[in-house]
Write an enzyme that holds these catalytic residues in place. Structure first.
Site, PDB file in Angstrom:
ATOM      1  N   GLY A 124     -32.845 -14.820 -40.487  1.00 20.19           N
ATOM      2  CA  GLY A 124     -32.661 -13.598 -39.733  1.00 20.19           C
ATOM      3  C   GLY A 124     -33.119 -12.401 -40.537  1.00 20.19           C
ATOM      4  N   GLY A 125     -32.913 -11.222 -39.966  1.00 16.58           N
ATOM      5  CA  GLY A 125     -33.341 -10.009 -40.634  1.00 16.58           C
ATOM      6  C   GLY A 125     -32.605  -9.750 -41.932  1.00 16.58           C
ATOM      7  N   GLY A 168     -31.305 -12.291 -43.909  1.00 16.86           N
ATOM      8  CA  GLY A 168     -31.510 -13.369 -44.857  1.00 16.86           C
ATOM      9  C   GLY A 168     -31.290 -14.723 -44.209  1.00 16.86           C
ATOM     10  N   VAL A 208     -29.222 -18.202 -43.055  1.00 18.69           N
ATOM     11  CA  VAL A 208     -27.907 -18.527 -42.511  1.00 18.69           C
ATOM     12  C   VAL A 208     -27.677 -20.032 -42.636  1.00 18.69           C
ATOM     13  CG1 VAL A 208     -26.366 -18.376 -40.512  1.00 18.69           C
ATOM     14  CG2 VAL A 208     -28.110 -16.626 -40.883  1.00 18.69           C
ATOM     15  N   ASP A 255     -27.893  -3.047 -33.214  1.00 18.95           N
ATOM     16  CA  ASP A 255     -28.980  -4.029 -33.175  1.00 18.95           C
ATOM     17  C   ASP A 255     -28.627  -5.163 -32.219  1.00 18.95           C
ATOM     18  OD1 ASP A 255     -31.507  -4.995 -33.891  1.00 18.95           O
ATOM     19  OD2 ASP A 255     -30.683  -6.259 -35.472  1.00 18.95           O
TER      20      ASP A 255
END
Length: 331
Positions: A34-35, A37, A39, A148
């Site tokens: 993801g934006g 880092g 997961v 977001d």
């Protein structure tokens, strides 16, 4: 010597399955990128439950002041208690890297369902929109704005019920110096007009994003689709999109009006809060707005310039993350 350390950190490849973090969390699998880092799904060996761990990008901690703002946002977001919000458990450090521990949702992200199935049944779209509004209402009551919200941050469990992820993450980075070093978490696809104009975001900005998600669930398309990012943002700043019924003929009138009211360019012309969205869905009725649909008159060239700048500032689109989680008490 292997590139995997005893604690499971791969050189440049994240965390190895089977590794133990902080003497407690055993990595089981990477779930996605993801934006913020990487997961992972992990087992909390102390509590005997599965959790999701988000390994933060190292540049986040490079600036102490920025990281402190981020930590404070997470502490605030951790206070949000709702069955419609993925609960944050911990912020901890391992081998010089920071991780966030949160609920693991056994399911998939909404964007993956939309990519696979296209437009959703009317009842499913209304139910998911209501559940997202429930999560927003709980967060906004605590003064937490998502900033977001998008289908990749809406997780569907095995029953198809929705939970919102990543509260407290986007807001802390939006105005920090980290946006100049590549740690951008937003995407122009779901930006509200006021965010595109560089104005402050509030609860109504999250409602605009909810309107975009509802439009996409009903039609499998985003409003003003087909243009460049800057052109789409310019259109959002100028006007409300055409009624979603043009793309979904069987959409009931009240749901078309709800989508319309959420997607007004000016925040004051939208529904005032998430509770109003919930009430509208429950009653199948959207109060008429006395204000005109016409937005503030902004020259198209000016709007396009502003939108292009906004698109450049926000353009790191995170890959979809199918985080998943069993809702458990905070650790």
């Amino acid at each position: 010597m292997s590139d995997t350390t005893a604690t499971g950190l791969h050189a440049g490849r994240g965390l190895a399955p089977g590794s133990l973090l902080a003497g407690r969390f055993r990595i089981e699998a990477m779930l996605g990128l993801g934006g913020m880092g990487e997961v992972y799904r992990a087992l909390d060996t102390t509590l005997g439950i599965q959790v999701a761990l988000k390994l933060l990008r190292p540049e986040l901690a490079a600036r102490g002041d920025a990281f402190e703002r981020f930590r404070q946002e997470l502490l605030t977001a951790r206070q949000v208690s709702s069955p419609r919000v993925v609960r944050i458990h911990d912020l901890f450090r391992h081998e010089g890297q920071w991780l966030i521990g949160m609920d693991w949702i056994d399911g998939e992200a909404l964007d993956r369902r939309l990519d696979r199935d296209g437009a959703l049944p009317i009842d499913d779209a209304a139910r998911i929109a209501r559940q997202i509004a429930e999560g927003l209402a709980a967060a906004h009551a605590r003064g937490v704005i998502h900033r977001d919200l998008k289908p990749a941050n809406v997780l569907l469990d095995r029953n198809g019920d929705a939970l919102i992820a990543d509260f407290g993450v986007a807001r802390s980075l939006a105005g920090s110096d980290l946006t100049q070093t590549g740690a951008i978490v937003g995407t122009p696809d779901y930006l509200s007009p006021e965010q595109a104009r560089g104005e402050g975001a509030d609860a109504r900005s999250d409602l605009y994003a909810l309107g975009l998600i509802l439009h996409e669930m009903l039609s499998a398309r985003m409003p003003f689709a087909g243009g460049t990012a800057s052109e789409v943002l310019a259109q959002r700043m100028l006007r409300t999109p055409p009624p979603v019924s043009r793309l979904r003929a069987d959409a009931p009138a009240w749901l078309v009006r709800l989508t319309d009211r959420l997607l007004r360019p000016q925040p004051a012309h939208r529904l005032p809060d998430a509770e109003s969205v919930i009430a509208a869905i429950d009653r199948r009725h959207v109060p008429r707005d006395w204000r005109p649909r016409r937005s503030a008159w902004i020259g198209l060239g000016v709007a396009a310039t502003l939108a292009a700048a906004a698109a450049g500032a926000w353009w790191l689109r995170p890959a979809p993350v199918a985080v998943s989680a069993q809702t458990t008490p905070a650790a």
